[in-house]
Write a protein that holds these residues in place. Sequence first.
Motif, PDB file in Angstrom:
ATOM      1  N   ARG A 176       0.856  -1.179   0.000  1.00 29.78           N
ATOM      2  CA  ARG A 176       0.000   0.000   0.000  1.00 29.78           C
ATOM      3  C   ARG A 176       0.894   1.231   0.000  1.00 29.78           C
ATOM      4  NH1 ARG A 176      -3.026   2.557   5.107  1.00 29.78           N
ATOM      5  NH2 ARG A 176      -4.177   4.224   4.052  1.00 29.78           N
ATOM      6  N   ARG A 177       0.575   2.176  -0.864  1.00 29.10           N
ATOM      7  CA  ARG A 177       1.380   3.395  -0.963  1.00 29.10           C
ATOM      8  C   ARG A 177       0.540   4.616  -0.616  1.00 29.10           C
ATOM      9  NH1 ARG A 177       3.175   0.008  -4.999  1.00 29.10           N
ATOM     10  NH2 ARG A 177       5.440  -0.334  -5.024  1.00 29.10           N
ATOM     11  N   LEU A 178       1.147   5.510   0.122  1.00 25.97           N
ATOM     12  CA  LEU A 178       0.483   6.768   0.439  1.00 25.97           C
ATOM     13  C   LEU A 178       1.529   7.847   0.633  1.00 25.97           C
ATOM     14  CD1 LEU A 178      -0.069   7.398   4.034  1.00 25.97           C
ATOM     15  CD2 LEU A 178       0.027   4.983   3.526  1.00 25.97           C
ATOM     16  N   GLN A 179       1.091   9.076   0.554  1.00 25.08           N
ATOM     17  CA  GLN A 179       2.013  10.174   0.813  1.00 25.08           C
ATOM     18  C   GLN A 179       1.462  11.045   1.930  1.00 25.08           C
ATOM     19  OE1 GLN A 179       2.629  12.452  -2.738  1.00 25.08           O
ATOM     20  NE2 GLN A 179       0.615  13.396  -2.727  1.00 25.08           N
ATOM     21  N   ILE A 180       2.360  11.473   2.791  1.00 19.68           N
ATOM     22  CA  ILE A 180       1.991  12.321   3.914  1.00 19.68           C
ATOM     23  C   ILE A 180       2.927  13.523   3.949  1.00 19.68           C
ATOM     24  CG2 ILE A 180       1.032  10.448   5.316  1.00 19.68           C
ATOM     25  CD1 ILE A 180       3.649  10.375   6.865  1.00 19.68           C
ATOM     26  N   GLN A 181       2.452  14.576   4.551  1.00 18.45           N
ATOM     27  CA  GLN A 181       3.268  15.775   4.714  1.00 18.45           C
ATOM     28  C   GLN A 181       3.659  15.923   6.158  1.00 18.45           C
ATOM     29  OE1 GLN A 181       2.602  19.747   2.671  1.00 18.45           O
ATOM     30  NE2 GLN A 181       1.898  20.273   4.732  1.00 18.45           N
ATOM     31  N   GLY A 182       4.915  16.255   6.389  1.00 15.35           N
ATOM     32  CA  GLY A 182       5.394  16.520   7.739  1.00 15.35           C
ATOM     33  C   GLY A 182       5.770  17.977   7.883  1.00 15.35           C
ATOM     34  N   THR A 183       5.300  18.608   8.954  1.00 17.72           N
ATOM     35  CA  THR A 183       5.673  19.987   9.259  1.00 17.72           C
ATOM     36  C   THR A 183       6.586  19.983  10.468  1.00 17.72           C
ATOM     37  OG1 THR A 183       3.569  20.829   8.403  1.00 17.72           O
ATOM     38  CG2 THR A 183       4.826  22.289   9.851  1.00 17.72           C
ATOM     39  N   LEU A 184       7.772  20.527  10.317  1.00 21.46           N
ATOM     40  CA  LEU A 184       8.772  20.512  11.373  1.00 21.46           C
ATOM     41  C   LEU A 184       8.546  21.656  12.349  1.00 21.46           C
ATOM     42  CD1 LEU A 184      11.434  19.294  12.497  1.00 21.46           C
ATOM     43  CD2 LEU A 184      12.651  20.909  11.010  1.00 21.46           C
ATOM     44  N   LEU A 185       8.513  21.322  13.635  1.00 24.52           N
ATOM     45  CA  LEU A 185       8.394  22.339  14.682  1.00 24.52           C
ATOM     46  C   LEU A 185       9.777  22.590  15.268  1.00 24.52           C
ATOM     47  CD1 LEU A 185       5.455  21.247  14.387  1.00 24.52           C
ATOM     48  CD2 LEU A 185       5.157  21.786  16.801  1.00 24.52           C
ATOM     49  N   PRO A 186      10.280  23.808  15.194  1.00 22.95           N
ATOM     50  CA  PRO A 186      11.613  24.081  15.748  1.00 22.95           C
ATOM     51  C   PRO A 186      11.618  23.954  17.264  1.00 22.95           C
ATOM     52  CG  PRO A 186      10.544  26.115  15.067  1.00 22.95           C
ATOM     53  CD  PRO A 186       9.664  25.003  14.608  1.00 22.95           C
ATOM     54  N   PRO A 187      12.776  23.728  17.867  1.00 21.81           N
ATOM     55  CA  PRO A 187      12.859  23.637  19.329  1.00 21.81           C
ATOM     56  C   PRO A 187      12.258  24.873  19.989  1.00 21.81           C
ATOM     57  CG  PRO A 187      14.924  22.952  18.324  1.00 21.81           C
ATOM     58  CD  PRO A 187      14.074  23.493  17.215  1.00 21.81           C
ATOM     59  N   GLY A 188      11.474  24.640  21.031  1.00 17.71           N
ATOM     60  CA  GLY A 188      10.824  25.728  21.750  1.00 17.71           C
ATOM     61  C   GLY A 188       9.406  25.982  21.320  1.00 17.71           C
ATOM     62  N   ALA A 189       9.028  25.485  20.152  1.00 20.21           N
ATOM     63  CA  ALA A 189       7.651  25.663  19.686  1.00 20.21           C
ATOM     64  C   ALA A 189       6.733  24.710  20.442  1.00 20.21           C
ATOM     65  CB  ALA A 189       7.568  25.392  18.187  1.00 20.21           C
ATOM     66  N   PRO A 190       5.498  25.143  20.754  1.00 23.74           N
ATOM     67  CA  PRO A 190       4.573  24.259  21.484  1.00 23.74           C
ATOM     68  C   PRO A 190       4.192  23.040  20.655  1.00 23.74           C
ATOM     69  CG  PRO A 190       3.439  26.235  20.690  1.00 23.74           C
ATOM     70  CD  PRO A 190       4.894  26.452  20.450  1.00 23.74           C
ATOM     71  N   GLU A 191       4.071  21.898  21.333  1.00 24.95           N
ATOM     72  CA  GLU A 191       3.707  20.672  20.635  1.00 24.95           C
ATOM     73  C   GLU A 191       2.198  20.633  20.400  1.00 24.95           C
ATOM     74  OE1 GLU A 191       5.212  17.278  22.637  1.00 24.95           O
ATOM     75  OE2 GLU A 191       7.315  17.868  22.417  1.00 24.95           O
ATOM     76  N   LEU A 212       2.629  15.143  11.322  1.00 26.18           N
ATOM     77  CA  LEU A 212       2.295  14.445  10.087  1.00 26.18           C
ATOM     78  C   LEU A 212       0.819  14.604   9.769  1.00 26.18           C
ATOM     79  CD1 LEU A 212       4.228  11.116  10.747  1.00 26.18           C
ATOM     80  CD2 LEU A 212       5.035  13.142   9.500  1.00 26.18           C
ATOM     81  N   GLU A 213       0.513  14.791   8.487  1.00 20.69           N
ATOM     82  CA  GLU A 213      -0.865  14.935   8.030  1.00 20.69           C
ATOM     83  C   GLU A 213      -1.021  14.235   6.686  1.00 20.69           C
ATOM     84  OE1 GLU A 213      -2.474  19.177   9.071  1.00 20.69           O
ATOM     85  OE2 GLU A 213      -0.352  19.368   8.543  1.00 20.69           O
TER      86      GLU A 213
END
Length: 484
Positions: free
Chosen positions: A83-98, A124-125
Motif C-alpha cells: 500500500r502506498r500513500l504520501q503524507i506531509q510533515g511539518t517541522l516544529l523548531p525547538p521551543g515551539a509548542p507541541e 504528520l498529516e
Amino acid sequence: MSVASLEVGGSQSDQQGSLERFAELPGWLVAIVQPTTVRAALARAIPAFGALQQCEVARVRMKKDRRTALYRLTLAGPDGAQRRLQIQGTLLPPGAPEPPDAGSELAPGEEGWRRYVPELRLLLETLPEEAALPALEPLTDPAQAAAILERALRALPQYRGLAVQTCAPRVVRQKPGSRCTILYDLTYRDGSAGPTPVVAKAYKGGKGKNAHAAMRALWESPLRASGSVAIAEPLGYLPELNTALQGPVREEQMLKDLIRAAMRTGAPDLRAELSSAMRKTAAGIAALHRSGAQYGKPHNWADALDDVQDTVGQLGAVFPQLQAAVAPLLARLEALAEAHLPDPLAPSHGSFRPAQVLLAGGDVAFIDFDSFCQAEPAFDLALFLSAVKNIGLSEPHEEESSEDDDALDPQAREALLEQLDLICEEFLAEYERHAPVSRERVALWETLELLDLVLTCWTKIKPVRLGNTLAMLERHLRAGGLPG
C-alpha cells in the motif's frame, strides 16, 4: 576566474570565519530528510507504521519560518500486498509548542488524519495526491492530441493544409500538478513533410506563454541563422491548456552529464570533449546576448539581491546567528555593486545552466526559455559558472532532495575545484572573444549565486551538498579578497 579586482574597502581578516556558522546543519533539522531515521521513528511512534517497508523523502520546502517535507511511504498489507500513500510533515523548531494529536483515531491516508512524532518534532498529516494538470488528459490521448496539434500547425503559414495521420504521445518528464513535457512522434497524410517529433510543454501557470514568446523572438532574430547555437522552432501556444508547442532539437547528451563524466573519470578524451563543448556554449550564449531579441521583463541586481535577503530573513527567524553571519557580506556586495556599474541589458536566458545545453554531433542547442528576460550578460554567465562547479562536485540524481552524494575529502574537493576553475575560465575567455562583459560584474553575480546555493542547502536541508557549496563560496571569496 579571479575576483581580485573586487577588493573595495573593508578588511578580510575582520570577517574571517563568519561563514563557518553555515558549515553544519543542526541534527534535529537533518533528521527529517534521512529516510532510515524517519522510517524507524514512524514505526516506533505510530503502530500503523510497524509494517512500513520504504520511506522516500520526496520534497522539502521552506515558506517563511515553516518547513515541510513530503514523504512517500510503502506499507505491507496483511495479505502481502503493498500500500502506498504520501503524507506531509511539518517541522516544529525547538521551543515551539507541541500540537495535539487531533485526528489520531483515523487511519493514515484518511482525510483529516494527523499525528505528532515528538522524536522528530514532526507533525504528520494526510496529503492528497496533487491534481493532474488539466491539459494532461487531452494531450496524452492520441486522437485528441492529433486534432490539437493539427489545428496548431495549420495556423502557421508553412504548415497550412497539413494533416496529421498518426500521433504517438509519450510523457518524457513530469512534475505532478506543476508541469509536464510530452513528445509526439507524428506522421502526415499524403506523405507531407511536417515537424516530428513535436514537443508540448504544459504548465500550471503562465511560464509556457513566456517561453513561447521568448522562443518566437529568438527565432525571428539573427540568432536563428548565426550557426552558433540551435533552438527549437516555436510552433504555437495553446492558452486554454497553458501549453507551448515546439519542434525538435537534436540531443545526444546534456552538457551537465558530460561535466560529471569528465570530472569523475578524468579521462583525457572526455576532458577534450568538454573543453570543446564549453567553448561552443560560450559562443552560443554570446550570440543569444547579442541577438537583439526584443522580449522579456527586465531583471537586475536589486531583484536578485532582494530574493537572497528574503531567504536570509526567513532563515533568521529560526537561526538568527546565520542572519548576523551573512550581513557583512551582503552589505559589502551592495557597495561593490555601486562601485562597478552593470553592462547594458540584453536578451537573457534567465535560467542558464548546463542542464539547458544539449549536445549532438559537435553542435549545441539551448532549451527551457521559461525565465527569459532582459538582463546584464553577467547574470546568465554567473548562473552558468556556479552551476558548472556545483555539478562537477555532485553525483547524478533526479530527486532534488536526494542526498545520495558521498561527502568529498577536502583535498579531493579542492583539486576538483581547481580543475573546474580552469574550465570556467576557458568558458569566460571564449565568451569574451565574441562579446564584451564586465569581469567584475560576473564575479559579483557569481558571489551572490554561490551564496544562494549555500542558503538553499539550509532551506531544503542538504547536509552533504552544503559542504560542497560552502567550499565553492569560500574559495571564490578568497580569490578576490572579499570577506570569507
